[in-house]
Design a protein around this motif. Structure first.
Motif, mmCIF file in Angstrom:
data_model
loop_
_atom_site.group_PDB
_atom_site.id
_atom_site.type_symbol
_atom_site.label_atom_id
_atom_site.label_comp_id
_atom_site.label_asym_id
_atom_site.label_seq_id
_atom_site.Cartn_x
_atom_site.Cartn_y
_atom_site.Cartn_z
ATOM 1 N N ARG A 133 0.834 -1.210 0.000
ATOM 2 C CA ARG A 133 0.000 0.000 0.000
ATOM 3 C C ARG A 133 0.868 1.260 0.000
ATOM 4 N N ALA A 134 1.961 1.226 0.731
ATOM 5 C CA ALA A 134 2.820 2.413 0.858
ATOM 6 C C ALA A 134 3.698 2.650 -0.369
ATOM 7 N N THR A 135 3.986 1.601 -1.139
ATOM 8 C CA THR A 135 4.987 1.735 -2.206
ATOM 9 C C THR A 135 4.492 1.394 -3.616
ATOM 10 N N LYS A 136 3.270 0.945 -3.777
ATOM 11 C CA LYS A 136 2.825 0.442 -5.082
ATOM 12 C C LYS A 136 2.823 1.493 -6.186
ATOM 13 N N HIS A 137 2.799 2.757 -5.833
ATOM 14 C CA HIS A 137 2.766 3.829 -6.830
ATOM 15 C C HIS A 137 4.159 4.191 -7.365
ATOM 16 N N LEU A 138 5.205 3.597 -6.794
ATOM 17 C CA LEU A 138 6.574 3.965 -7.177
ATOM 18 C C LEU A 138 7.085 3.115 -8.343
#
Length: 146
Positions: A133-138
């Motif tokens: 959830r914290a890193t999936k956009h990177l």
């Protein structure tokens, strides 16, 4: 008698500052990888041998994707992960990168306000769903240079 619940699946992600030169990114990943492996006692797989009989030692069985982020996003992610008690956040700041000894690093860190504004790389580890959830956009580190 019920069996104990399995611990939640762990995820480890390395996030490197997007403008970090490759050599410095490799160094940051090595330092943080060794740190998180030791801290979390990540499991090593069994050693093996190739068809010619050459032996290979076991390696960590936990995949570690390497992602990229800008300075502000690294600071935001580090601060958010530090607030979430289920996550582990280990960072390599520029204060650490420039220090020639660990003692110098600790002394410099103590004199630096908000060292997390200058993170070179960050590892976030914890339950798979929280880390994802914290890193999936990177994006993947170096993906734009392929």
């Amino acid at each position: 008698m019920s069996s104990p619940a399995a611990p939640p699946a762990q995820r480890v992600v390395l996030v490197v500052r997007e403008d970090l030169p490759v050599g410095q990114a490799v160094n940051a990943g090595t330092v943080l990888g060794a740190s998180v492996g030791s801290l979390l006692e990540l499991p090593l797989g069994a050693g093996g041998a190739d068809a010619s009989g050459t032996s290979y030692g076991g390696i960590v069985t936990t995949p570690v994707p390497v992602l990229a982020a800008g300075e502000k996003e690294l600071t935001r992610l580090f601060r958010a992960a530090n607030i979430d008690e289920r996550l582990v956040a280990l960072s390599l700041t520029e204060t650490a990168r420039r220090a020639r000894t660990y003692e110098v690093y600790l002394a410099s860190l103590a004199d630096t306000d908000e060292a997390d504004l200058d993170i070179a790389a960050l590892i976030v580890a914890g339950p798979r769903n929280r880390v994802t959830r914290a890193t999936k956009h990177l994006p993947l580190f170096g993906a734009d240079s392929a």
